[in-house]
Design an enzyme around this catalytic site. Structure first.
Site, PDB file in Angstrom:
ATOM      1  N   SER A   1     113.935  29.676  59.412  1.00  0.00           N
ATOM      2  CA  SER A   1     112.575  30.157  59.146  1.00  0.00           C
ATOM      3  C   SER A   1     111.997  29.426  57.945  1.00  0.00           C
ATOM      4  O   SER A   1     112.732  28.910  57.096  1.00  0.00           O
ATOM      5  CB  SER A   1     112.588  31.674  58.922  1.00  0.00           C
ATOM      6  OG  SER A   1     113.629  32.029  58.041  1.00  0.00           O
TER       7      SER A   1
ATOM      8  N   GLU B   1     109.061  29.466  54.777  1.00  0.00           N
ATOM      9  CA  GLU B   1     108.163  30.293  53.964  1.00  0.00           C
ATOM     10  C   GLU B   1     106.997  29.456  53.435  1.00  0.00           C
ATOM     11  O   GLU B   1     107.187  28.349  52.947  1.00  0.00           O
ATOM     12  CB  GLU B   1     108.956  30.893  52.794  1.00  0.00           C
ATOM     13  CG  GLU B   1     108.131  31.826  51.932  1.00  0.00           C
ATOM     14  CD  GLU B   1     108.989  32.576  50.923  1.00  0.00           C
ATOM     15  OE1 GLU B   1     109.980  33.218  51.327  1.00  0.00           O
ATOM     16  OE2 GLU B   1     108.662  32.503  49.730  1.00  0.00           O
TER      17      GLU B   1
ATOM     18  N   ASP C   1     106.792  41.507  41.634  1.00  0.00           N
ATOM     19  CA  ASP C   1     106.741  41.448  40.165  1.00  0.00           C
ATOM     20  C   ASP C   1     105.284  41.461  39.775  1.00  0.00           C
ATOM     21  O   ASP C   1     104.471  40.783  40.410  1.00  0.00           O
ATOM     22  CB  ASP C   1     107.353  40.136  39.656  1.00  0.00           C
ATOM     23  CG  ASP C   1     108.849  40.087  39.906  1.00  0.00           C
ATOM     24  OD1 ASP C   1     109.526  41.062  39.546  1.00  0.00           O
ATOM     25  OD2 ASP C   1     109.313  39.069  40.454  1.00  0.00           O
TER      26      ASP C   1
ATOM     27  N   PHE D   1     111.146  27.731  37.909  1.00  0.00           N
ATOM     28  CA  PHE D   1     111.358  28.777  38.926  1.00  0.00           C
ATOM     29  C   PHE D   1     112.705  29.478  38.707  1.00  0.00           C
ATOM     30  O   PHE D   1     112.806  30.696  38.815  1.00  0.00           O
ATOM     31  CB  PHE D   1     111.388  28.168  40.330  1.00  0.00           C
ATOM     32  CG  PHE D   1     110.048  27.791  40.896  1.00  0.00           C
ATOM     33  CD1 PHE D   1     108.870  28.019  40.204  1.00  0.00           C
ATOM     34  CD2 PHE D   1     109.962  27.206  42.153  1.00  0.00           C
ATOM     35  CE1 PHE D   1     107.641  27.665  40.732  1.00  0.00           C
ATOM     36  CE2 PHE D   1     108.747  26.844  42.703  1.00  0.00           C
ATOM     37  CZ  PHE D   1     107.581  27.074  41.983  1.00  0.00           C
TER      38      PHE D   1
ATOM     39  N   HIS E   1     116.561  30.173  55.503  1.00  0.00           N
ATOM     40  CA  HIS E   1     115.132  30.416  55.272  1.00  0.00           C
ATOM     41  C   HIS E   1     114.694  29.410  54.217  1.00  0.00           C
ATOM     42  O   HIS E   1     115.154  29.475  53.067  1.00  0.00           O
ATOM     43  CB  HIS E   1     114.942  31.854  54.779  1.00  0.00           C
ATOM     44  CG  HIS E   1     113.536  32.243  54.489  1.00  0.00           C
ATOM     45  ND1 HIS E   1     112.641  32.623  55.476  1.00  0.00           N
ATOM     46  CD2 HIS E   1     112.855  32.346  53.316  1.00  0.00           C
ATOM     47  CE1 HIS E   1     111.479  32.941  54.936  1.00  0.00           C
ATOM     48  NE2 HIS E   1     111.581  32.775  53.617  1.00  0.00           N
TER      49      HIS E   1
HETATM   50  P1  FAD Z   1     114.187  45.868  44.532  1.00  0.00           P
HETATM   51  O1  FAD Z   1     115.170  45.747  45.640  1.00  0.00           O
HETATM   52  O2  FAD Z   1     113.408  47.120  44.405  1.00  0.00           O
HETATM   53  O3  FAD Z   1     114.980  45.592  43.192  1.00  0.00           O
HETATM   54  C1  FAD Z   1     114.284  45.273  41.986  1.00  0.00           C
HETATM   55  C2  FAD Z   1     115.174  45.515  40.776  1.00  0.00           C
HETATM   56  O4  FAD Z   1     115.276  46.913  40.543  1.00  0.00           O
HETATM   57  C3  FAD Z   1     116.615  45.016  40.908  1.00  0.00           C
HETATM   58  O5  FAD Z   1     117.029  44.600  39.636  1.00  0.00           O
HETATM   59  C4  FAD Z   1     117.397  46.245  41.337  1.00  0.00           C
HETATM   60  O6  FAD Z   1     118.760  46.176  40.957  1.00  0.00           O
HETATM   61  C5  FAD Z   1     116.645  47.328  40.550  1.00  0.00           C
HETATM   62  N1  FAD Z   1     116.636  48.645  41.191  1.00  0.00           N
HETATM   63  C6  FAD Z   1     116.444  48.956  42.486  1.00  0.00           C
HETATM   64  N2  FAD Z   1     116.436  50.294  42.663  1.00  0.00           N
HETATM   65  C7  FAD Z   1     116.604  50.841  41.429  1.00  0.00           C
HETATM   66  C8  FAD Z   1     116.661  52.180  40.935  1.00  0.00           C
HETATM   67  N3  FAD Z   1     116.540  53.240  41.740  1.00  0.00           N
HETATM   68  N4  FAD Z   1     116.825  52.368  39.594  1.00  0.00           N
HETATM   69  C9  FAD Z   1     116.940  51.304  38.743  1.00  0.00           C
HETATM   70  N5  FAD Z   1     116.900  50.005  39.168  1.00  0.00           N
HETATM   71  C10 FAD Z   1     116.724  49.788  40.484  1.00  0.00           C
HETATM   72  N6  FAD Z   1     107.641  38.463  45.021  1.00  0.00           N
HETATM   73  C11 FAD Z   1     106.315  38.592  45.240  1.00  0.00           C
HETATM   74  O7  FAD Z   1     105.599  39.077  44.364  1.00  0.00           O
HETATM   75  N7  FAD Z   1     105.745  38.195  46.427  1.00  0.00           N
HETATM   76  C12 FAD Z   1     106.485  37.690  47.432  1.00  0.00           C
HETATM   77  O8  FAD Z   1     105.952  37.351  48.503  1.00  0.00           O
HETATM   78  C13 FAD Z   1     107.902  37.545  47.243  1.00  0.00           C
HETATM   79  N8  FAD Z   1     108.699  37.074  48.226  1.00  0.00           N
HETATM   80  C14 FAD Z   1     110.058  37.040  48.042  1.00  0.00           C
HETATM   81  C15 FAD Z   1     110.890  36.636  49.105  1.00  0.00           C
HETATM   82  C16 FAD Z   1     112.277  36.610  48.958  1.00  0.00           C
HETATM   83  C17 FAD Z   1     113.134  36.202  50.132  1.00  0.00           C
HETATM   84  C18 FAD Z   1     112.863  36.963  47.709  1.00  0.00           C
HETATM   85  C19 FAD Z   1     114.362  36.907  47.524  1.00  0.00           C
HETATM   86  C20 FAD Z   1     112.053  37.365  46.650  1.00  0.00           C
HETATM   87  C21 FAD Z   1     110.657  37.412  46.803  1.00  0.00           C
HETATM   88  N9  FAD Z   1     109.810  37.844  45.787  1.00  0.00           N
HETATM   89  C22 FAD Z   1     108.445  37.952  45.994  1.00  0.00           C
HETATM   90  C23 FAD Z   1     110.353  38.186  44.467  1.00  0.00           C
HETATM   91  C24 FAD Z   1     110.672  39.689  44.348  1.00  0.00           C
HETATM   92  O9  FAD Z   1     109.509  40.448  44.521  1.00  0.00           O
HETATM   93  C25 FAD Z   1     111.271  39.926  42.971  1.00  0.00           C
HETATM   94  O10 FAD Z   1     112.564  39.365  42.897  1.00  0.00           O
HETATM   95  C26 FAD Z   1     111.268  41.366  42.487  1.00  0.00           C
HETATM   96  O11 FAD Z   1     111.588  41.381  41.102  1.00  0.00           O
HETATM   97  C27 FAD Z   1     112.264  42.251  43.179  1.00  0.00           C
HETATM   98  O12 FAD Z   1     111.889  42.581  44.438  1.00  0.00           O
HETATM   99  P2  FAD Z   1     112.933  43.351  45.411  1.00  0.00           P
HETATM  100  O13 FAD Z   1     112.215  43.650  46.648  1.00  0.00           O
HETATM  101  O14 FAD Z   1     114.198  42.629  45.471  1.00  0.00           O
HETATM  102  O15 FAD Z   1     113.126  44.704  44.546  1.00  0.00           O
END
Ligand code: FAD
Length: 285
Positions: A8, A10, A102, A212, A262
């Site tokens: 895939s 991105e 973020d 990055f 990906h």
């Molecule tokens: P989560 O899974 O919610 O985790 C975030 C953090 O919180 C982690 O450190 C986790 O350990 C911690 N955590 C989770 N649950 C809890 C809890 N209950 N209590 C305390 N801590 C907790 N960002 C963008 O803005 N736009 C995008 O389009 C984008 N695309 C991405 C695509 C991929 C494939 C990847 C790997 C990342 C992408 N990101 C994007 C970056 C991503 O949004 C960031 O890495 C963000 O900081 C974490 O998102 P997450 O969904 O992994 O969060």
């Protein structure tokens, strides 16, 4: 390599008029090799948001290949997310990359974190609202998310996303295949069976890669970093070296059983297609 392996690509919504002009050709060149799907990033906290929908629709209409929007919950509300989900559903979208996101560095620290705080809550919300309509990809961090309290807490957070209903995961990029295999082993021990697609960042630009990687917590092994430093002013050698390193990583991952790759294309067709060719993947005439 199994027939079911997915590839895939991105994209991000272009931010400049030149980027907008260039995108159809980038999409056409990438679509030529028939990836399993494209995904399009979504800027948390405001930037790029309208562009995501437009770019997803452009990919789907121009190529007929599945296009998956990324969707983040940080700084947003249930109402806004519900509206977006309905818009995507009405437009025929069947796959979403569900993330926390973020906030941009420019946002105020007092800004509301949003009604859904973590990605597992977003996955639960989407499942509540739309059942199994969407395939949901979530993020995985073989080298540990930079804000995680500990590796164990980060893995537990990943498990919560799976339990909430993720269909698959895409990893943050990495250059150390052992980090991926260790994470995959931990998933197997925890009886997590969803596909763990490896995120691949082509190496084309030294300064950009350092920037990055510092932001997302990806480790650049010392030997790679030093070689890239050496080639800073010699773009061709840097790109040839990057191609060798990343192609070897892809081969190791595929030989070790990764169910998909990906590619973070950064809206550049050439680096991903060079890798594609180097890996001997099917290249339609
Ligand atoms: P989560 O899974 O919610 O985790 C975030 C953090 O919180 C982690 O450190 C986790 O350990 C911690 N955590 C989770 N649950 C809890 C809890 N209950 N209590 C305390 N801590 C907790 N960002 C963008 O803005 N736009 C995008 O389009 C984008 N695309 C991405 C695509 C991929 C494939 C990847 C790997 C990342 C992408 N990101 C994007 C970056 C991503 O949004 C960031 O890495 C963000 O900081 C974490 O998102 P997450 O969904 O992994 O969060």
């Amino acid at each position: 390599m199994a027939d079911s392996v997915t590839f895939s690509f991105e994209l991000f919504p272009p931010r400049t008029p030149a980027g907008v002009d260039k995108l159809p050709e980038v999409i056409a060149r990438l679509a030529h090799v028939r990836p399993s799907f494209f995904s399009v990033t979504y800027g948390a906290g405001g930037s790029e948001q309208d562009g995501t929908y437009g770019t997803v629709m452009r990919v789907a209409q121009q190529t007929g290949i599945e296009a998956a929007p990324h969707l983040t919950c940080i700084g947003s509300t249930r109402t806004h997310i519900a509206e977006l989900l309905q818009r995507y559903r009405d437009s025929g979208i069947r796959r979403i990359v569900a993330l926390r996101g973020d906030l941009p560095a420019t946002s105020m620290s007092s800004e509301a974190p949003g009604e859904l705080r973590y990605a597992n809550e977003l996955v639960s919300f989407i499942r509540e609202q739309h059942g199994d309509h969407f395939a949901l990809e979530v993020a995985a961090y073989p080298e540990v998310h930079p804000q995680a309290l500990s590796p164990a807490a980060d893995f537990a957070a990943f498990q919560r996303k799976v339990e909430a209903g993720a269909s698959g995961a895409v990893t943050q990029y990495f250059y150390n295949a052992d980090a991926y295999f260790d994470f995959a082993e931990r998933c197997a021990r925890a009886r997590i069976g969803i596909p763990l697609i490896a995120g691949i960042m082509p190496i084309t630009n030294h300064a950009q890669l350092i920037r990055f990687s510092a932001a997302c917590g990806a480790d650049i092994p010392r030997w790679i970093r030093l070689r890239l430093e050496q080639y800073q002013d010699d773009k061709a050698s840097l790109q040839d070296f990057g191609l060798e390193v990343v192609a070897r990583l892809c081969r190791t991952l595929l030989d070790g059983g990764a169910p998909g790759l990906h590619f973070y294309t950064l809206n550049q067709a050439e680096p991903t297609l060079r890798l594609w060719q180097h890996l001997g993947l099917p290249m339609p005439i």
